[in-house]
Design an enzyme around this catalytic site. Structure first.
Site, mmCIF file in Angstrom:
data_model
loop_
_atom_site.group_PDB
_atom_site.id
_atom_site.type_symbol
_atom_site.label_atom_id
_atom_site.label_comp_id
_atom_site.label_asym_id
_atom_site.label_seq_id
_atom_site.Cartn_x
_atom_site.Cartn_y
_atom_site.Cartn_z
ATOM 1 N N ASP A 8 -1.083 6.972 -6.802
ATOM 2 C CA ASP A 8 -0.289 7.239 -7.995
ATOM 3 C C ASP A 8 -1.033 8.263 -8.839
ATOM 4 O O ASP A 8 -2.205 8.061 -9.182
ATOM 5 C CB ASP A 8 -0.075 5.955 -8.802
ATOM 6 C CG ASP A 8 0.851 4.974 -8.096
ATOM 7 O OD1 ASP A 8 1.332 5.298 -6.990
ATOM 8 O OD2 ASP A 8 1.098 3.890 -8.652
ATOM 9 N N ASP A 129 13.697 0.142 -8.403
ATOM 10 C CA ASP A 129 12.721 -0.467 -9.299
ATOM 11 C C ASP A 129 13.453 -1.417 -10.227
ATOM 12 O O ASP A 129 14.433 -1.025 -10.862
ATOM 13 C CB ASP A 129 12.004 0.615 -10.118
ATOM 14 C CG ASP A 129 11.372 1.681 -9.230
ATOM 15 O OD1 ASP A 129 10.976 1.338 -8.105
ATOM 16 O OD2 ASP A 129 11.281 2.838 -9.661
#
Length: 241
Positions: A8, A129
């Site tokens: 990330d 998500d």
């Protein structure tokens, strides 16, 4: 089942967030390309990349770091974060990204997702998500009324390569993934489902594999912290049983 180690990216560094909060970022490596090489050397088949800044800004921000990663590895990489138009999708695929992940666009511009899937077969994934089963968008900052299963089913006929399901409340918290919800989604759709969010131990990985329907798992913090031994995980997940 494929293990996807996560890198990330925030401000050019490899970080992990806690439950999607940008202020709760821990820097694990200031050289993401070197980190990617380590994952490949350990035997990983894929790398999972997220442009965290891009997810919030709505356009690519960590392009330099991503480019360096692509130059450093020979295994395929998938990328999400701030990719919301066909030009950006095509640009990343041209630069060497194997699979582009669309999240916010799947909710706000489903026609774009379908057009992209037609134009680039097998190279478009959808990031689902969710908080408490409801899809969240724009870097998880905005919640919708749509359920994960409904959104996944809406793209059954679109030629999507994978659905990446993240339980936001478990992401980076090292508390285990939402195995029940992930399995439920995987059984409800024909698109391969990849688990993400909270995968923090070999027990989590073996439980996901034991469902028989989850195609892959993404983990980041557990690898950086040493809670999961990468070579053991790859060996276990690649075994026939």
């Amino acid at each position: 089942m494929i293990l996807y180690p996560a890198i990330d990216l925030k401000d050019g560094d490899a970080v992990r967030l806690l439950r999607g909060e940008m202020e709760a970022a821990t820097v694990f490596n200031t050289d993401p390309a070197a980190q990617a090489r380590l994952f490949e050397k350990a035997g990983c088949e894929w790398i999972h990349l997220v442009d965290l800044n891009g997810a919030f800004e709505g356009y690519p921000v960590n392009a330099a770091a991503i480019g360096a990663i692509l130059e450093a590895i020979s295994i395929p990489a998938q990328l999400g974060g701030g990719i919301r138009d066909l030009g950006t999708i095509e640009s990343w695929l041209d630069r060497g990204i194997e699979r582009v992940i669309l999240g916010t666009a799947a909710v706000e511009d489903p026609d774009l997702v379908r057009e992209a899937a037609r134009a680039f077969p097998g190279q478009i994934a959808i990031g689902l998500d969710a908080r408490k089963g409801q899809v969240a968008t724009r870097g998880w900052a905005e919640e919708t009324e749509m359920t994960v299963t409904d959104l996944g089913k809406a793209f059954e006929d679109a030629g999507i390569a994978a659905l990446i399901y993240t339980d936001i409340d478990r992401d980076g918290a090292m508390g285990g993934p939402n195995i029940e919800a992930t399995e439920t989604l995987a059984r409800a759709v024909s698109i391969p489902v990849i688990a993400s969010g909270g995968v923090s131990s070999m027990t989590d990985l073996t439980a996901l594999k034991a469902t028989g329907v989850v195609a892959g798992a993404i983990t980041g913090r557990a690898l950086y912290d040493g809670a999961i031994d990468l070579k053991e995980a790859i060996s276990t997940l690649s075994a026939a049983h």
